[in-house]
Design a protein around this motif. Structure first.
Motif, short mmCIF file in Angstrom:
data_model
loop_
_atom_site.label_atom_id
_atom_site.label_comp_id
_atom_site.label_asym_id
_atom_site.label_seq_id
_atom_site.Cartn_x
_atom_site.Cartn_y
_atom_site.Cartn_z
N PRO A 58 0.74 -1.21 0.03
CA PRO A 58 -0.07 -0.11 -0.04
C PRO A 58 0.88 1.32 0.17
CG PRO A 58 -0.83 -1.50 1.59
CD PRO A 58 0.57 -2.03 1.15
N ASP A 59 0.46 2.15 -0.74
CA ASP A 59 1.29 3.65 -1.01
C ASP A 59 0.20 4.46 -0.52
OD1 ASP A 59 3.39 2.23 -2.47
OD2 ASP A 59 2.16 2.21 -4.26
N LEU A 60 0.67 5.77 -0.24
CA LEU A 60 0.01 6.90 -0.14
C LEU A 60 0.49 8.16 -0.92
CD1 LEU A 60 -1.86 8.21 2.35
CD2 LEU A 60 0.24 8.90 3.45
N ALA A 61 -0.68 8.83 -1.29
CA ALA A 61 -0.49 10.18 -2.16
C ALA A 61 -1.24 11.09 -1.19
CB ALA A 61 -1.17 10.04 -3.54
N THR A 62 -0.74 12.32 -1.31
CA THR A 62 -1.39 13.58 -0.60
C THR A 62 -1.55 14.69 -1.60
OG1 THR A 62 0.86 14.37 -0.04
CG2 THR A 62 -0.50 12.90 1.51
N VAL A 63 -2.39 15.58 -1.50
CA VAL A 63 -2.53 16.85 -2.06
C VAL A 63 -2.34 18.15 -1.13
CG1 VAL A 63 -4.10 18.28 -3.55
CG2 VAL A 63 -4.30 15.90 -3.65
N THR A 64 -1.21 18.82 -1.43
CA THR A 64 -1.10 20.09 -0.70
C THR A 64 -1.80 21.11 -0.67
OG1 THR A 64 0.17 21.21 -2.35
CG2 THR A 64 1.50 19.30 -1.13
N ASN A 65 -1.98 21.73 0.68
CA ASN A 65 -2.49 23.14 1.09
C ASN A 65 -1.45 24.19 0.79
OD1 ASN A 65 -1.17 23.30 3.37
ND2 ASN A 65 -2.69 22.14 4.26
N ASP A 66 -1.75 25.56 0.99
CA ASP A 66 -1.16 26.69 0.86
C ASP A 66 -0.09 26.84 1.93
OD1 ASP A 66 -2.64 27.54 2.95
OD2 ASP A 66 -3.47 29.13 1.91
N ARG A 67 0.10 25.84 2.90
CA ARG A 67 1.38 25.64 3.80
C ARG A 67 2.56 24.99 3.28
NH1 ARG A 67 -1.24 23.82 9.51
NH2 ARG A 67 -3.21 25.35 9.61
N TYR A 68 2.46 24.30 2.16
CA TYR A 68 3.41 23.62 1.46
C TYR A 68 4.38 24.33 0.88
CZ TYR A 68 5.33 19.72 -1.32
OH TYR A 68 6.27 18.76 -1.69
N VAL A 69 5.85 24.14 1.42
CA VAL A 69 7.00 24.84 0.94
C VAL A 69 7.77 24.17 -0.10
CG1 VAL A 69 9.10 25.75 2.06
CG2 VAL A 69 6.94 25.55 3.28
N ILE A 70 8.10 25.08 -1.21
CA ILE A 70 9.08 24.37 -1.98
C ILE A 70 10.15 25.85 -2.25
CG2 ILE A 70 9.37 24.23 -4.53
CD1 ILE A 70 6.69 23.12 -4.94
N ASP A 71 11.48 25.14 -2.03
CA ASP A 71 12.45 26.20 -2.20
C ASP A 71 12.33 27.18 -1.07
OD1 ASP A 71 13.43 24.72 -4.35
OD2 ASP A 71 12.63 25.87 -5.66
N GLY A 72 11.80 27.09 0.24
CA GLY A 72 11.86 27.77 0.89
C GLY A 72 10.57 28.59 1.32
N TYR A 73 9.71 28.56 0.24
CA TYR A 73 8.57 29.31 0.17
C TYR A 73 7.24 28.79 0.16
CZ TYR A 73 11.98 33.09 -1.42
OH TYR A 73 12.82 33.76 -1.34
N PRO A 74 6.29 29.12 1.30
CA PRO A 74 5.12 28.63 1.12
C PRO A 74 4.20 28.96 0.21
CG PRO A 74 5.08 30.33 3.16
CD PRO A 74 6.48 29.84 2.33
N GLY A 75 3.06 28.43 0.28
CA GLY A 75 2.00 28.90 -0.83
C GLY A 75 1.79 28.05 -2.06
N HIS A 76 2.27 26.65 -1.92
CA HIS A 76 2.17 25.67 -3.17
C HIS A 76 1.13 24.74 -2.97
CE1 HIS A 76 6.01 27.45 -4.93
NE2 HIS A 76 6.55 27.92 -3.55
N LEU A 77 0.01 25.36 -3.12
CA LEU A 77 -1.12 24.34 -3.04
C LEU A 77 -1.34 23.57 -4.12
CD1 LEU A 77 -4.59 26.21 -3.07
CD2 LEU A 77 -2.49 27.24 -3.82
N GLY A 78 -2.00 22.33 -4.19
CA GLY A 78 -2.55 21.62 -5.35
C GLY A 78 -1.38 20.83 -6.05
N TRP A 79 -0.27 20.54 -5.08
CA TRP A 79 0.56 19.45 -5.82
C TRP A 79 0.26 18.06 -5.16
CZ3 TRP A 79 4.62 19.58 -8.79
CH2 TRP A 79 5.22 20.91 -9.16
N LEU A 80 0.32 16.88 -6.16
CA LEU A 80 0.31 15.67 -5.73
C LEU A 80 1.81 15.20 -5.29
CD1 LEU A 80 -1.91 13.11 -5.74
CD2 LEU A 80 -0.63 12.65 -8.14
N VAL A 81 1.57 14.63 -4.29
CA VAL A 81 2.96 14.16 -3.63
C VAL A 81 2.65 12.67 -3.26
CG1 VAL A 81 4.54 14.42 -1.94
CG2 VAL A 81 3.44 16.35 -2.61
N THR A 82 3.52 11.83 -4.08
CA THR A 82 3.27 10.27 -3.58
C THR A 82 4.48 10.02 -2.86
OG1 THR A 82 4.49 9.96 -5.66
CG2 THR A 82 2.00 10.11 -5.85
#
Length: 406
Positions: free
Chosen positions: A356-380
């Motif tokens: 079994p695996d897990l996938a998530t969808v990010t909200n606006d707290r998700y950080v990329i390159d030190g900056y939050p606000g990256h909602l709507g990413w599928l992370v597996t």
């Protein structure tokens, strides 16, 4: 293209909605103001402030022809979103603006005319892509017993869009509509077969009544006619989660937390496809968790296991199912940061390794390159045989504008 970028890219607004061509558009004398646009139409004027010649349409238009780059003010009097594009053929790459329905008297103007096409859609996502996101899954070497609604051993995802339509995505990047009106439900959960016909089902709580409904799976990804599973009172419960078999009777069970007490209850599946008398499996403290995930049997003991996210710390915990039909001592799965996930998708093995695996969808707290606000990413996250997860992988940034996945 992400919608937050296109909003900034498309400065202007345009005309009319689509259909088969300019035959749907009609000319009118100079308009006094935006009230001249009738209900059910998108209207554009050649001048600012609803001055000059007016065009109106109730259908989408892929090429404005002689009105290309001539619209300087517009109003959307329809009941849907008007996507206003700077390029023809509804191409989003040059920039677009999603215009919600306007009230009488509202108007948008610009001194520069850049509109080349207009399309009517139900959701903002559809300005640039399908109403549903792309979902891909590898074929699992064995049937998981959950997460597969059409029996092809590939994990499927159900997606609810902003207007309450339900989409079935079978793991090959495509999708199809399987229901509507689901915005009246404030819980959607699935994990295995509750109706005892060998097909995975969907359970939904109706917000207005607190009733619990079962939507039986058909084995094709579609859903049959709903039937009542709980007559009322379910609004007193939170984190209702289809869980799999904890009791060891080969029937899917349901978990729910009682809001008033923080107790965790198990509602066992029965031979009749109903829920049996509930059993207490957590005496209190479960209000400290803001998400429960029926992850499947991740430690190989034949009992369903539970992931739970701790609200205060953002930690993810594994509560292993035991042969006694209870939950064992918890173990850490993720040390923190899980509060940056808006949705958890637990549909079994989608990586093709049988675990079994897990996938998530990010909200606006998700950080990329030190900056939050990256909602709507599928992370597996690939499952490990220890019950833990491999490091997450960002796989698709276009899971925004949805209203629930699972």
């Amino acid at each position: 293209m992400r919608n937050r970028l296109t909003r900034g890219t498309a400065t202007l607004v345009g005309l009319v909605l689509a259909g088969t061509g300019l035959g749907a558009v009609s000319a009118a004398p100079a308009a006094a103001d935006s009230y001249d646009c009738p209900a059910g139409y998108f209207c554009g004027w050649s001048g600012e402030g609803a001055t000059g010649s007016m065009w109106k349409t109730s259908k989408s238009v892929a090429d404005l022809g002689g009105w290309d780059d001539r619209i300087r003010s517009y109003v959307n009097r329809t009941k849907v979103i008007a996507c206003i594009y700077e390029d023809k053929d509804w191409s989003p790459w040059g920039g677009y603006f999603p215009q919600d329905p306007n009230s009488p008297g509202e108007l948008t103007s610009s001194p520069t005319a850049t509109t080349s096409s207009v399309k009517f859609v139900r959701t903002e996502r559809e300005c640039s892509q399908k109403a549903y996101p792309r979902w891909y899954a590898q074929t699992s070497p064995k049937a998981q017993g959950f997460g597969d609604m059409n029996g092809d051993r590939r994990a499927d995802v159900l997606v609810r869009d902003d207007v309450g339509r339900l989409w079935f995505t079978p793991g090959n990047g495509t999708g199809r509509l399987v229901g509507s009106g689901f915005n009246g439900m404030n819980t959607l959960t699935r994990h295995g077969d509750f109706s005892r016909d060998g097909r995975e089902d969907l359970i939904a709580r109706e917000a207005a009544t607190g009733k619990l409904w079962l939507y039986p799976g058909t084995g094709t990804g579609s859903l049959g006619s709903r039937r009542l599973l709980g007559s009322g009172g379910w609004n007193g419960m939170t984190k209702i989660t289809a869980f799999g078999d904890l009791t060891g009777d080969a029937r899917s069970d349901l978990l729910a937390v009682e809001k008033a007490t923080g107790k965790l209850w198990l509602y066992p599946g029965t031979t009749t496809g109903r829920l049996g008398a509930r059993k207490l499996i957590g005496s209190g403290g479960w209000n400290a968790m803001n998400a429960l995930v029926g992850i499947g049997d991740v430690n190989g003991n034949g009992r369903a296991d539970l992931y739970a996210r701790e609200a205060a710390t953002g930690k993810l915990w594994l509560y292993p199912g035991t042969t006694a039909g209870k939950l064992g001592a918890r173990k850490p799965v993720g040390s923190g940061g899980w509060n940056a996930m808006a949705n958890f998708i637990s549909v079994g093995d989608f990586s093709g390794d049988g675990r079994p695996d897990l996938a998530t969808v990010t909200n606006d707290r998700y950080v990329i390159d030190g900056y939050p606000g990256h909602l709507g990413w599928l992370v597996t996250y690939r499952g490990r045989d220890t019950g833990t997860l491999a490091a997450g992988e960002r796989t698709d940034g276009e899971w925004w504008g949805l209203n629930g996945v699972g």
